[in-house]
Design an enzyme around this catalytic site. Structure first.
Site, short mmCIF file in Angstrom:
data_model
loop_
_atom_site.label_atom_id
_atom_site.label_comp_id
_atom_site.label_asym_id
_atom_site.label_seq_id
_atom_site.Cartn_x
_atom_site.Cartn_y
_atom_site.Cartn_z
N GLN A 107 -1.80 -13.62 12.74
CA GLN A 107 -2.64 -14.56 12.79
C GLN A 107 -2.94 -15.74 11.89
O GLN A 107 -3.11 -16.82 12.40
CB GLN A 107 -4.33 -13.66 12.70
N ALA A 164 4.08 -10.67 6.20
CA ALA A 164 3.57 -9.55 5.35
C ALA A 164 3.53 -8.44 5.89
O ALA A 164 3.17 -8.33 7.18
CB ALA A 164 2.29 -10.12 4.44
N THR A 202 -4.23 -11.56 -1.69
CA THR A 202 -5.24 -11.00 -1.30
C THR A 202 -6.44 -10.42 -2.29
O THR A 202 -5.87 -10.31 -3.57
CB THR A 202 -4.67 -9.49 -0.48
N TYR A 240 -1.09 -1.46 -1.05
CA TYR A 240 -1.00 -2.77 -0.40
C TYR A 240 -1.22 -3.72 -1.41
O TYR A 240 -0.44 -4.60 -1.52
CB TYR A 240 -1.83 -2.71 0.81
#
Ligand SMILES: NC(=O)c1ccc[n+]([C@@H]2O[C@H](COP(=O)([O-])OP(=O)(O)OC[C@H]3O[C@@H](n4cnc5c(N)ncnc54)[C@H](OP(=O)(O)O)[C@@H]3O)[C@@H](O)[C@H]2O)c1
Length: 255
Positions: free
Chosen positions: A8, A48, A85, A109
């Site tokens: 995205q 990723a 993130t 993650y």
């Protein structure tokens, strides 16, 4: 060059940087060194491993993509933008997280993304963002639209707060970021909300009368732990993004 162009953010970057060469996994699996002859003036590394729950079951492969992939992108020798993130934080802070706050990831993650930041090298902009959504790929907005069309009521977590960030705004902000010194920046939408509030806004803007039943993180029982507070702000003059609801409207207009 853009990596992860099938995702995205990669998709939005390809729109914001129309002259860039946009690579998908089939062009270069970033767990391998760059193919011979691949060269770039600037690398926008959006490839990723983003399956937060799946990373708990396959930490090695998640690290191969999120740490090894960044190392390989840096090997191209060009200035590099990598995205990280809010999940590098444990979410216990009251108030927004700024760049100087100490990371303490709760899950695999977040740990792999934090190690990926370190692998980016000196000539890199590291952009931490949060709760990405766009008009392509798998994301919360598209999932809610699907569930909202199928059900009268949807149960959504109400005790995690963040700033849902439209990838179109994040991609545009990357242009401004390139005028700042290399380093770590927090770039996320203005405003914040819970997932349940975000779902209500999605249904409201989309004209669906689906009800949102507010549940807790414990009730949802996801495989990976997630920070309760994911709100990011910059103390370093990073580009400011529009409010998340504006991003939502732009995304829905595209859909
Ligand atoms: N999504 C979020 O809420 C969020 C929040 C904060 C930060 N971020 C970060 O923002 C960046 C972009 O995320 P996104 O939401 O755009 O992710 P995404 O939609 O999942 O896209 C990631 C892309 O990377 C590709 N990829 C995965 N493994 C690869 C490999 N070994 N080699 C080459 N390509 C590979 C995927 O290809 P396939 O489709 O073939 O798997 C996919 O096209 C990531 O760094 C992510 O960690 C995301």
């Amino acid at each position: 060059m853009i990596t992860g162009a099938g995702g995205q953010l990669g998709h939005a970057l390809a729109e914001a940087f129309p002259d860039a060469r946009a690579l998908e996994r089939a062009d270069w699996d970033v767990t391998y060194p760059p193919p011979p002859g691949l060269a770039a003036d600037l690398v926008l590394h959006a490839a990723a491993w983003t399956d937060v729950d799946g990373a708990e079951d396959d930490p090695q492969e998640a690290a191969a993509v999120n740490v090894g992939g960044v190392q390989h992108a840096a090997e191209l020798g060009a200035p590099l933008v990598v995205w990280s993130t809010d999940y590098v934080f444990d979410g216990a802070k009251r108030g927004p997280y700024v760049e100087s706050d100490a990371p303490a990831p709760l899950g695999v993650y977040g740990r792999t993304k934090l190690h990926g930041e370190a692998a980016a090298g000196e000539r890199a902009w590291i952009v931490r963002s949060s709760w990405l959504f766009g008009s392509t790929s798998k994301n919360f907005v598209r999932t809610m639209l699907r569930l909202g069309a199928e059900h009268d009521e949807v149960a959504v977590v109400d005790d995690q707060r963040g700033a849902p960030t439209y990838v179109g705004h994040l991609a545009e902000a990357t242009r401004q970021l390139l005028h700042l010194p290399f380093g770590l920046y927090h770039v996320a939408a203005s405003g914040d909300c819970s997932w349940a509030e975000f779902a209500e806004a999605i249904f409201d803007e989309a004209g669906l009368d689906t009800r949102v039943r507010r549940i807790t993180t414990a009730e949802f029982a996801a495989r990976a732990p997630r920070p309760a507070n994911s709100v990011l702000r910059s103390e370093k003059g990073a580009p400011e993004l529009p409010h998340w609801r504006e991003g939502l409207r732009e995304c829905l207009a595209r859909l």
